[in-house]
Scaffold this motif. Structure first.
Motif, PDB file in Angstrom:
ATOM      1  N   ARG A   1       0.827  -1.221   0.000  1.00 40.03           N
ATOM      2  CA  ARG A   1       0.000   0.000   0.000  1.00 40.03           C
ATOM      3  C   ARG A   1       0.852   1.257   0.000  1.00 40.03           C
ATOM      4  NH1 ARG A   1      -2.094   0.404   5.558  1.00 40.03           N
ATOM      5  NH2 ARG A   1      -0.012   1.324   5.821  1.00 40.03           N
ATOM      6  N   ASP A   2       1.788   1.330   0.906  1.00 44.97           N
ATOM      7  CA  ASP A   2       2.594   2.546   1.033  1.00 44.97           C
ATOM      8  C   ASP A   2       3.442   2.784  -0.211  1.00 44.97           C
ATOM      9  OD1 ASP A   2       1.491   2.829   3.520  1.00 44.97           O
ATOM     10  OD2 ASP A   2       3.250   2.115   4.621  1.00 44.97           O
ATOM     11  N   HIS A   3       3.949   1.705  -0.785  1.00 52.89           N
ATOM     12  CA  HIS A   3       4.756   1.848  -1.994  1.00 52.89           C
ATOM     13  C   HIS A   3       3.900   2.331  -3.155  1.00 52.89           C
ATOM     14  CE1 HIS A   3       8.188   1.030  -4.632  1.00 52.89           C
ATOM     15  NE2 HIS A   3       7.324   0.495  -5.481  1.00 52.89           N
ATOM     16  N   VAL A   4       2.720   1.760  -3.304  1.00 56.44           N
ATOM     17  CA  VAL A   4       1.831   2.152  -4.398  1.00 56.44           C
ATOM     18  C   VAL A   4       1.390   3.610  -4.232  1.00 56.44           C
ATOM     19  CG1 VAL A   4      -0.408   1.734  -5.483  1.00 56.44           C
ATOM     20  CG2 VAL A   4       1.049  -0.198  -4.838  1.00 56.44           C
ATOM     21  N   VAL A   5       1.081   4.007  -3.032  1.00 58.05           N
ATOM     22  CA  VAL A   5       0.681   5.405  -2.786  1.00 58.05           C
ATOM     23  C   VAL A   5       1.803   6.353  -3.174  1.00 58.05           C
ATOM     24  CG1 VAL A   5       0.184   7.095  -0.974  1.00 58.05           C
ATOM     25  CG2 VAL A   5      -1.039   4.912  -1.013  1.00 58.05           C
ATOM     26  N   ALA A   6       3.029   6.029  -2.751  1.00 53.12           N
ATOM     27  CA  ALA A   6       4.167   6.897  -3.073  1.00 53.12           C
ATOM     28  C   ALA A   6       4.379   6.984  -4.579  1.00 53.12           C
ATOM     29  CB  ALA A   6       5.430   6.371  -2.384  1.00 53.12           C
ATOM     30  N   CYS A   7       4.271   5.858  -5.277  1.00 51.99           N
ATOM     31  CA  CYS A   7       4.445   5.857  -6.729  1.00 51.99           C
ATOM     32  C   CYS A   7       3.328   6.637  -7.416  1.00 51.99           C
ATOM     33  CB  CYS A   7       4.481   4.432  -7.254  1.00 51.99           C
ATOM     34  SG  CYS A   7       5.988   3.515  -6.851  1.00 51.99           S
ATOM     35  N   ALA A   8       2.091   6.404  -6.990  1.00 49.08           N
ATOM     36  CA  ALA A   8       0.957   7.075  -7.613  1.00 49.08           C
ATOM     37  C   ALA A   8       1.066   8.590  -7.449  1.00 49.08           C
ATOM     38  CB  ALA A   8      -0.347   6.560  -7.008  1.00 49.08           C
ATOM     39  N   GLN A   9       1.454   9.029  -6.285  1.00 51.15           N
ATOM     40  CA  GLN A   9       1.575  10.467  -6.040  1.00 51.15           C
ATOM     41  C   GLN A   9       2.744  11.079  -6.792  1.00 51.15           C
ATOM     42  OE1 GLN A   9       1.690  10.444  -1.720  1.00 51.15           O
ATOM     43  NE2 GLN A   9      -0.518  10.785  -1.569  1.00 51.15           N
ATOM     44  N   ALA A  10       3.752  10.263  -7.100  1.00 46.76           N
ATOM     45  CA  ALA A  10       4.918  10.750  -7.844  1.00 46.76           C
ATOM     46  C   ALA A  10       4.751  10.604  -9.348  1.00 46.76           C
ATOM     47  CB  ALA A  10       6.164   9.991  -7.390  1.00 46.76           C
ATOM     48  N   GLY A  11       3.652  10.004  -9.787  1.00 52.48           N
ATOM     49  CA  GLY A  11       3.438   9.801 -11.216  1.00 52.48           C
ATOM     50  C   GLY A  11       4.288   8.696 -11.801  1.00 52.48           C
ATOM     51  N   LEU A  12       4.700   7.724 -10.988  1.00 53.41           N
ATOM     52  CA  LEU A  12       5.497   6.587 -11.436  1.00 53.41           C
ATOM     53  C   LEU A  12       4.671   5.313 -11.352  1.00 53.41           C
ATOM     54  CD1 LEU A  12       8.948   7.166  -9.673  1.00 53.41           C
ATOM     55  CD2 LEU A  12       8.382   7.612 -12.059  1.00 53.41           C
ATOM     56  N   GLN A  13       5.036   4.328 -12.152  1.00 54.32           N
ATOM     57  CA  GLN A  13       4.387   3.030 -12.051  1.00 54.32           C
ATOM     58  C   GLN A  13       4.918   2.277 -10.843  1.00 54.32           C
ATOM     59  OE1 GLN A  13       4.424   0.560 -15.521  1.00 54.32           O
ATOM     60  NE2 GLN A  13       3.776   2.203 -16.896  1.00 54.32           N
ATOM     61  N   ALA A  14       4.015   1.561 -10.185  1.00 51.81           N
ATOM     62  CA  ALA A  14       4.395   0.609  -9.145  1.00 51.81           C
ATOM     63  C   ALA A  14       4.210  -0.783  -9.718  1.00 51.81           C
ATOM     64  CB  ALA A  14       3.536   0.791  -7.901  1.00 51.81           C
ATOM     65  N   GLY A  15       4.913  -1.726  -9.167  1.00 47.66           N
ATOM     66  CA  GLY A  15       4.763  -3.088  -9.647  1.00 47.66           C
ATOM     67  C   GLY A  15       5.503  -4.057  -8.762  1.00 47.66           C
ATOM     68  N   PHE A  16       5.053  -5.305  -8.772  1.00 45.21           N
ATOM     69  CA  PHE A  16       5.595  -6.313  -7.874  1.00 45.21           C
ATOM     70  C   PHE A  16       5.704  -7.655  -8.580  1.00 45.21           C
ATOM     71  CE2 PHE A  16       3.217  -3.159  -5.582  1.00 45.21           C
ATOM     72  CZ  PHE A  16       4.053  -2.800  -4.539  1.00 45.21           C
ATOM     73  N   HIS A  17       6.714  -8.415  -8.200  1.00 42.40           N
ATOM     74  CA  HIS A  17       6.814  -9.824  -8.569  1.00 42.40           C
ATOM     75  C   HIS A  17       5.922 -10.584  -7.601  1.00 42.40           C
ATOM     76  CE1 HIS A  17       9.218 -13.734  -8.983  1.00 42.40           C
ATOM     77  NE2 HIS A  17       8.574 -13.880  -7.834  1.00 42.40           N
ATOM     78  N   ALA A  18       4.890 -11.247  -8.131  1.00 45.17           N
ATOM     79  CA  ALA A  18       3.981 -12.022  -7.285  1.00 45.17           C
ATOM     80  C   ALA A  18       3.554 -13.263  -8.040  1.00 45.17           C
ATOM     81  CB  ALA A  18       2.765 -11.186  -6.892  1.00 45.17           C
ATOM     82  N   ILE A  19       3.697 -14.429  -7.410  1.00 43.28           N
ATOM     83  CA  ILE A  19       3.385 -15.694  -8.063  1.00 43.28           C
ATOM     84  C   ILE A  19       2.351 -16.502  -7.288  1.00 43.28           C
ATOM     85  CG2 ILE A  19       4.338 -17.965  -8.665  1.00 43.28           C
ATOM     86  CD1 ILE A  19       6.827 -16.592  -9.703  1.00 43.28           C
ATOM     87  N   GLY A  20       2.613 -16.795  -6.015  1.00 44.60           N
ATOM     88  CA  GLY A  20       1.715 -17.620  -5.226  1.00 44.60           C
ATOM     89  C   GLY A  20       0.398 -16.939  -4.907  1.00 44.60           C
ATOM     90  N   ASP A  21      -0.653 -17.741  -4.630  1.00 46.02           N
ATOM     91  CA  ASP A  21      -1.962 -17.157  -4.370  1.00 46.02           C
ATOM     92  C   ASP A  21      -2.005 -16.348  -3.082  1.00 46.02           C
ATOM     93  OD1 ASP A  21      -1.718 -19.468  -2.843  1.00 46.02           O
ATOM     94  OD2 ASP A  21      -3.550 -20.411  -3.602  1.00 46.02           O
ATOM     95  N   ALA A  22      -1.239 -16.738  -2.069  1.00 45.06           N
ATOM     96  CA  ALA A  22      -1.205 -15.929  -0.845  1.00 45.06           C
ATOM     97  C   ALA A  22      -0.575 -14.568  -1.111  1.00 45.06           C
ATOM     98  CB  ALA A  22      -0.431 -16.668   0.252  1.00 45.06           C
ATOM     99  N   THR A  23       0.468 -14.555  -1.905  1.00 43.84           N
ATOM    100  CA  THR A  23       1.114 -13.284  -2.231  1.00 43.84           C
ATOM    101  C   THR A  23       0.254 -12.446  -3.166  1.00 43.84           C
ATOM    102  OG1 THR A  23       3.349 -14.061  -1.834  1.00 43.84           O
ATOM    103  CG2 THR A  23       3.107 -12.259  -3.386  1.00 43.84           C
TER     104      THR A  23
END
Length: 434
Positions: free
Chosen positions: A200-222
């Motif tokens: 959440r905090d990373h996405v908020v910071a990126c959104a407010q800065a006009g940058l893309q956020a993104g994550f490596h996520a594979i498993g269903d829990a993640t």
């Protein structure tokens, strides 16, 4: 071998061996006559090291995922990998980067996404690759810097986003993708590296800065953790700002209908690798070994993602699978699960327009008057209309439907060969045929 340094290799997959286990440190010691060896698994999320390699990086022993057998996962693997990469000279690094761009051009790739980050490479490595793209002709590079809270660093490095391989978990083959229930062949649920609050905090910071956020996520829990983090971010900055950001999830392999629906509502892109299914999917592949057949057949649900309106960008995750755009298109069209297949044209669009749109570039990816002239010329043989899905085949292969033909991508058929690659009007590869 890295100029007097360790012997470095990758690509081993114990599920294809009779022993069905990783190599042992003692075996590497014997094979290398006591030399330093570092061998990464095919998914690059675990490795095996020799005794001499451990002696050269003793800090590895205190990290999570260390084993006396020499098999390393989680932070132990990352620590050993960074030691090896730190031994590369600038000239070795630049030579490898040039070779990668040259190989991509020869395969008809006009641009690729470079996923850097502190757990993958170094800032110098990322800068070097990005500088090549501006100082030498060749394939364009879209850069992402995957560091939690790394908005300012991403800006400093000229990255499009603080995204890419920002690891929220590991990989299924290494038993480090984080699952809701335990693996079928190991008493573990894998490893989750981030919380929903951190996402959440990373996405908020990126959104407010006009940058893309993104994550490596594979498993269903993640996947649940990451999607919930995006939802919480939308609650802070508003869902429209989140949708405008074209944020992305790398891999997005293991998700149910609920996660698909929630991801679609956020406008999050899925950067997917169809060759994963070609290599490890089905009822008797590595996914079935790790997860059991029932769960394995739910992975990489391309048709479900596309039907929900989630934009797809196809790729290779090189070096996990080789660069090969037509191989990826074929794998998406001939998914092991028939109901998750894309049409050849849809897969082609996801590997051309999809990649550009994931980078926020709607002006490229198609040939049109006034647009940048980036394209490839192929020796493709006769063009056909293929629809591996029965429901689509009933109408799209009828000549009256007027569906344009594509290369024959039937499994086993040769893929089209690139004849020429042009990037922004400049020839960057020419086979000499034209």
């Amino acid at each position: 071998r890295l100029g007097g340094g360790p012997v470095v290799g990758m690509g081993w997959d114990e599920t294809r061996w009779p022993e069905n286990r990783p190599p042992l440190r003692s075996e590497l010691d014997r094979a290398a006559f006591g030399g330093a060896v570092f061998l990464m698994r095919v998914d690059v999320h675990s490795s095996v090291v020799s005794s001499a390699m451990l002696a050269a990086s003793p800090q590895v022993r205190s990290e999570t995922g260390y084993s006396e057998s020499g098999h390393l996962t989680e932070s132990a693997h990352v620590a050993a990998r960074m030691v090896v990469q730190g031994g590369l000279s600038p000239s070795q690094r630049t030579s490898a980067q040039r070779a990668t761009r040259s190989r991509a051009a020869a395969l008809g790739i006009g641009a690729f996404h470079e996923l850097g980050g502190p757990e993958i490479s170094s800032e110098d490595d990322f800068r070097s690759m990005m500088q090549l793209a501006t100082s030498e002709p060749g394939v364009e590079i879209v850069g992402y810097w995957g560091e939690l809270g790394g908005v300012e660093k991403a800006r400093e490095l000229g990255a499009l986003g603080a995204a890419g391989d920002l690891f929220a978990d590991g990989a299924i083959g290494s038993h480090t993708a984080c699952l809701r229930t335990v693996y079928a062949d190991a008493d573990t649920r894998g490893a989750g590296y981030l919380t929903a609050a951190q996402v959440r905090d990373h996405v908020v910071a990126c959104a407010q800065a006009g940058l893309q956020a993104g994550f490596h996520a594979i498993g269903d829990a993640t996947m649940e953790t990451v999607v919930r983090g995006f939802e919480e971010a939308a609650g802070i900055v508003g869902p429209e700002l989140i949708r405008l950001g074209r944020h992305r999830i790398e891999h997005a392999e293991m998700l149910d209908d609920d996660l698909v629906t929630r991801m679609a509502a956020l406008g999050v892109y899925a950067s997917v690798q169809p060759v994963f299914d070609a290599l490890w999917g089905g009822t008797d592949g590595m996914y079935a070994d790790r997860l059991g057949r029932e769960r394995a057949l739910t992975l990489n649900p391309f048709a479900s993602l596309a039907s929900a309106g989630i934009p797809l960008a196809l790729g290779s995750d090189t070096p996990v699978t080789p660069l090969g755009p037509w191989e990826a298109v074929r794998a998406a069209a001939y998914h092991h699960v028939a109901g998750q297949r894309l049409t050849v044209r849809a897969a082609f669009a996801a590997h051309t327009r999809g990649g550009w749109r994931a980078a926020g570039r709607d002006d490229v990816g198609v040939l049109a008057s006034g647009q940048p002239a980036t394209y490839a010329v192929w020796d493709a043989g006769d063009l056909v209309v293929q629809a591996p899905d029965e429901a689509v085949r009933a109408w799209s292969t009828d000549p009256r439907a007027g569906v344009p033909g594509m290369p024959d991508l039937t499994p086993g058929a040769p893929v089209p060969q690139c004849v020429r690659t042009v990037v922004r009007g400049e020839i960057v590869y020419d086979s000499g045929v034209l």
